[in-house]
Design a protein around this motif. Structure first.
Motif, PDB file in Angstrom:
ATOM      1  N   UNK A 485      67.762 -56.613  66.850  1.00 53.87           N
ATOM      2  CA  UNK A 485      68.693 -56.380  65.891  1.00 53.87           C
ATOM      3  C   UNK A 485      69.959 -56.889  66.144  1.00 53.87           C
ATOM      4  N   UNK A 486      70.320 -57.387  67.621  1.00 56.84           N
ATOM      5  CA  UNK A 486      71.456 -57.759  67.933  1.00 56.84           C
ATOM      6  C   UNK A 486      71.503 -59.159  67.340  1.00 56.84           C
ATOM      7  N   UNK A 487      70.532 -59.840  67.338  1.00 51.06           N
ATOM      8  CA  UNK A 487      70.239 -61.337  66.833  1.00 51.06           C
ATOM      9  C   UNK A 487      70.552 -61.274  65.354  1.00 51.06           C
ATOM     10  N   UNK A 488      69.891 -60.323  64.600  1.00 54.69           N
ATOM     11  CA  UNK A 488      69.850 -60.279  63.262  1.00 54.69           C
ATOM     12  C   UNK A 488      71.277 -59.835  62.840  1.00 54.69           C
ATOM     13  N   UNK A 489      72.101 -59.264  63.175  1.00 56.40           N
ATOM     14  CA  UNK A 489      73.298 -58.853  63.096  1.00 56.40           C
ATOM     15  C   UNK A 489      74.205 -59.977  63.321  1.00 56.40           C
ATOM     16  N   UNK A 490      74.293 -60.766  64.459  1.00 58.33           N
ATOM     17  CA  UNK A 490      74.999 -61.678  64.878  1.00 58.33           C
ATOM     18  C   UNK A 490      75.001 -63.051  63.864  1.00 58.33           C
ATOM     19  N   UNK A 491      73.568 -63.306  63.384  1.00 62.06           N
ATOM     20  CA  UNK A 491      73.529 -64.436  62.604  1.00 62.06           C
ATOM     21  C   UNK A 491      73.901 -63.973  61.044  1.00 62.06           C
ATOM     22  N   UNK A 492      74.241 -62.790  60.629  1.00 59.16           N
ATOM     23  CA  UNK A 492      74.801 -62.466  59.420  1.00 59.16           C
ATOM     24  C   UNK A 492      76.549 -62.424  59.661  1.00 59.16           C
ATOM     25  N   UNK A 493      77.007 -62.381  60.876  1.00 59.09           N
ATOM     26  CA  UNK A 493      78.443 -61.881  60.964  1.00 59.09           C
ATOM     27  C   UNK A 493      79.206 -63.423  60.942  1.00 59.09           C
ATOM     28  N   UNK A 494      80.480 -63.156  60.741  1.00 57.02           N
ATOM     29  CA  UNK A 494      81.422 -64.362  60.783  1.00 57.02           C
ATOM     30  C   UNK A 494      81.557 -64.435  62.532  1.00 57.02           C
ATOM     31  N   UNK A 495      82.014 -65.545  62.948  1.00 56.88           N
ATOM     32  CA  UNK A 495      82.281 -65.757  64.105  1.00 56.88           C
ATOM     33  C   UNK A 495      83.359 -64.608  64.765  1.00 56.88           C
ATOM     34  N   UNK A 496      84.322 -64.625  63.782  1.00 53.11           N
ATOM     35  CA  UNK A 496      85.317 -63.360  64.427  1.00 53.11           C
ATOM     36  C   UNK A 496      84.764 -62.107  64.379  1.00 53.11           C
ATOM     37  N   UNK A 497      83.976 -61.890  63.484  1.00 47.99           N
ATOM     38  CA  UNK A 497      83.397 -60.245  63.575  1.00 47.99           C
ATOM     39  C   UNK A 497      82.353 -60.190  64.599  1.00 47.99           C
ATOM     40  N   UNK A 498      81.594 -61.325  64.911  1.00 50.63           N
ATOM     41  CA  UNK A 498      80.560 -61.305  66.068  1.00 50.63           C
ATOM     42  C   UNK A 498      81.083 -60.958  67.550  1.00 50.63           C
ATOM     43  N   UNK A 499      82.333 -61.340  67.617  1.00 45.33           N
ATOM     44  CA  UNK A 499      83.029 -61.123  68.867  1.00 45.33           C
ATOM     45  C   UNK A 499      82.996 -59.912  69.411  1.00 45.33           C
ATOM     46  N   UNK A 500      83.059 -58.764  68.497  1.00 43.71           N
ATOM     47  CA  UNK A 500      82.914 -57.274  68.792  1.00 43.71           C
ATOM     48  C   UNK A 500      81.609 -56.830  68.786  1.00 43.71           C
ATOM     49  N   UNK A 501      80.722 -57.651  68.682  1.00 41.55           N
ATOM     50  CA  UNK A 501      79.326 -57.200  68.781  1.00 41.55           C
ATOM     51  C   UNK A 501      78.477 -57.432  70.243  1.00 41.55           C
ATOM     52  N   UNK A 502      78.201 -56.376  70.996  1.00 42.56           N
ATOM     53  CA  UNK A 502      77.635 -56.287  72.250  1.00 42.56           C
ATOM     54  C   UNK A 502      76.193 -56.020  72.337  1.00 42.56           C
ATOM     55  N   UNK A 503      75.387 -56.861  73.264  1.00 44.51           N
ATOM     56  CA  UNK A 503      74.153 -56.392  73.534  1.00 44.51           C
ATOM     57  C   UNK A 503      73.979 -55.654  74.797  1.00 44.51           C
ATOM     58  N   UNK A 504      73.472 -54.420  74.966  1.00 44.39           N
ATOM     59  CA  UNK A 504      73.490 -53.627  75.810  1.00 44.39           C
ATOM     60  C   UNK A 504      71.980 -53.370  76.487  1.00 44.39           C
ATOM     61  N   UNK A 505      71.508 -53.964  77.751  1.00 42.76           N
ATOM     62  CA  UNK A 505      70.228 -53.394  78.225  1.00 42.76           C
ATOM     63  C   UNK A 505      70.157 -52.670  79.256  1.00 42.76           C
ATOM     64  N   UNK A 506      71.330 -51.729  79.444  1.00 41.36           N
ATOM     65  CA  UNK A 506      71.632 -50.867  80.536  1.00 41.36           C
ATOM     66  C   UNK A 506      70.826 -49.438  80.376  1.00 41.36           C
TER      67      UNK A 506
END
Length: 630
Positions: A485-506
């Motif tokens: 899900x993280x990869x799909x979102x990041x591929x569709x976001x602009x570089x500015x928006x994707x800076x606020x996207x974080x993947x957590x495996x905790x």
């Protein structure tokens, strides 16, 4: 309750609640023992054992009338009074079965105390004729004058005003009276039974048929749609004096001091109390055609028990959120199983509710398929055909907007309704999936000052993507738990928006605000800290697994007061709360937005949110959204 309650207003078992049925348990047990277990043949009396089935038959007849009345008045054809029914009337009429319990007590006690009613014959024609004659004469005559007396200020304020609180009647309105008033009615209706007993002509049929007849006429007179065809009066003109119509008695509930007769208008004609508009209202009602709404919300069945929670089902259940199954519904499993089988073999969209929003006429239609069927691959074509037929019907009728509710807009099913628009490019009805308002509701449900949220989901839906993008653009950190899900979102976001996207495996996430779909499992919920707020963005709520967290409702808003005829809950939502998908269709029509909202189409979120507030819809507060901490 009457405006000035008199003595014996309350039923003796009111405080027992649903346990009131236990009053009949000893008698039912004794009758079953006497007939099936006892070896004494003299005690095997069919009249004794038949009391319970007879009481159940009365309940079934009343329920059939309730469902039929609500269906017909929702469609609009032959509807008599157009005013609305609200929750206060449903609550007031919840105890309509009290008179059936009372009836059962009279039968059981009468049988045990009176030897002469033992081993009655099943049928005696002379007894049935005598019952009919006594009803036409003494019963109708005495009821007329007793009813007029009930409208005197003293008795009306203490007793009969309770019944007349319902200006727009439903079939069960007929049985909503204070206990003392019912005692008087039963004394009247006992006259034919006692007369046949003294004459030695009593039979099970004469007693049973008389009660079924009075139930039928009472239900019919309060059903609020005209059911008696004109040809009956044309073929036999004197019938107008011998049988009333629903419109005839409806005038008694709107005018109060006319049309006092029980079932036979004869005495209103004799004593000049017939309402002058009786014939006009009958003609108008019998010719009234089905209503054409401006907006249709297309929903479907959810769980097997949801048939009872529909507005066409049990009023007491429909007026409460469908959150948990009631234990007594287990007794209904034969009906539940039958309804499931019917939906597998045959189905046709049907009207379940009508509302009025300012000058917009609203209807809710239901696809007769359960949620589990929407996940079946081989049911997909059938469901899509049903949805498509509903859209085509709405288009043919000139309906402005059709909103897709629940899974009728699922991406896997029809790509948020896009396939219908592609198949029928000339559609005049606007098809709306409501995604824009759903996004707006979810964004405005997030507590102010929240700097980071968790976005949980196993499939990147149109709504989930729009929420994530809007949050990231606002500078809110969005944490995802799924790498894909993280990869799909990041591929569709602009570089500015994707800076606020974080993947957590905790195994433990610190954020206390989670945006979730209904697939949220227990393991994922355990990752949340104590006090986490779970805000669904899906059509169905997630299963609650935590007792130390808060769960919001699915995207919804509180309805304004000018939304009328609201007497049932929408699935699991609280009273007078409507799903965002349903509200979206109303806004679409009222604002005159002449375009579809399907597929990837989205409206301006701020514009849609402002429109919802301007038209009186209000956000669910923290208190209302988490009124039951689980």
């Amino acid at each position: 309750m009457a405006s000035k309650p008199g003595i014996l207003t309350e039923w003796p078992w009111t405080r027992l609640g649903n346990f009131k049925y236990l009053i009949l348990a000893p008698f039912m047990g004794h009758s079953i023992y006497s007939f099936f277990i006892s070896k004494d043949e003299s005690k095997k009396d069919i009249g004794y054992i038949i009391i319970l089935p007879f009481l159940l038959l009365r309940v079934i007849q009343n329920q059939i009338w309730i469902s039929l009345s609500r269906y017909r008045t929702a469609k609009g054809n032959n509807r008599i009074v157009d005013k609305s029914i609200e929750f206060d009337q449903v609550d007031r009429e919840r105890n309509w079965d009290d008179q059936i319990i009372f009836n059962g007590l009279l039968y059981y006690i009468g049988y045990l105390r009176l030897e002469q009613v033992h081993h009655l014959p099943l049928w005696r024609t002379d007894g049935i004729i005598l019952t009919a004659l006594i009803h036409i004469g003494p019963v109708e005559f005495l009821y007329y004058w007793f009813h007029r007396a009930l409208h005197h200020h003293f008795l009306y304020s203490r007793y009969h005003s309770h019944h007349h609180s319902s200006i727009v009647t439903e079939p069960i309105t007929a049985f909503i009276h204070p206990f003392a008033e019912v005692l008087a009615y039963y004394a009247l209706f006992a006259i034919p039974v006692l007369a046949t007993e003294f004459a030695g002509t009593t039979s099970i049929a004469s007693i049973g048929a008389y009660v079924i007849y009075t139930d039928f006429m009472n239900n019919m007179g309060h059903c609020n749609f005209e059911i008696i065809p004109k040809w009956m009066f044309s073929m036999f003109p004197p019938l107008k004096y011998l049988m009333y119509t629903p419109s005839y008695h409806s005038l008694h509930h709107t005018q109060f001091r006319t049309n006092y007769s029980l079932f036979m208008p004869l005495y209103d004609y004799i004593f000049s109390t017939m309402d002058k508009s009786t014939d006009t209202l009958y003609e108008k009602s019998v010719q009234k055609e089905a209503e054409v709404p401006d907006v249709v919300h297309l929903t479907h069945l959810t769980t097997p028990e949801s048939i009872y929670h529909l507005r066409l089902g049990f009023p007491s259940l429909a007026s409460k959120p469908h959150d948990t199954s009631k234990w007594y519904l287990l007794l209904m499993w034969p009906v539940t199983l039958w309804s499931i089988m019917i939906t597998w073999m045959y189905g046709q969209t049907f009207v379940i509710e009508r509302n009025l929003f300012k000058n917009l006429k609203l209807q809710t239609w239901a696809i007769p398929k359960f949620r589990i069927q929407y996940s079946s691959q081989w049911e997909r074509e059938t469901i899509n055909n049903l949805i498509e037929e509903a859209i085509k019907e709405a288009n043919l009728k000139g309906i402005k907007v059709l909103s897709l509710g629940l899974l009728n807009q699922a991406k896997k099913l029809n790509n948020n309704g896009e396939i219908y628009i592609r198949r029928h490019p000339q559609l005049k009805v606007n098809v709306v999936d409501g995604s824009s308002l759903v996004v707006a509701v979810v964004l405005n449900s997030i507590p102010k000052g929240t700097s980071n949220i968790v976005l949980q989901g196993h499939s990147l839906s149109k709504v989930a993507y729009s929420i994530a993008l809007a949050l990231c653009q606002r500078g809110t950190q969005v944490v995802t738990l799924d790498e894909e899900e993280y990869k799909r979102l990041k591929s569709r976001f602009t570089p500015e928006a994707s800076t606020n996207l974080v993947l957590s495996k905790s195994t433990c996430v610190l954020s206390k605000t989670w945006l979730v779909e209904d697939g949220l499992n227990e393991d994922e919920q355990l990752k949340a800290p104590k006090g986490t707020i779970f805000i669904p963005y899906s059509q169905f709520p997630p299963r609650k697994a935590r007792t130390d967290c808060f769960y919001f409702n699915t995207p919804a808003m509180i309805c304004p007061k000018h939304l009328q005829n609201v007497d049932s809950c929408e699935n699991w939502l609280p009273r007078r709360v409507m799903s965002a998908w349903r509200i979206a269709g109303i806004l679409h029509a009222y604002e005159g937005w002449n375009e579809h909202e399907c597929g990837n189409m989205m409206f301006d979120i701020d514009k849609v949110w402002k429109a919802s507030l301007d038209h009186g819809f209000s956000p669910l507060t923290m208190a209302s959204a988490t009124d039951s901490k689980t």
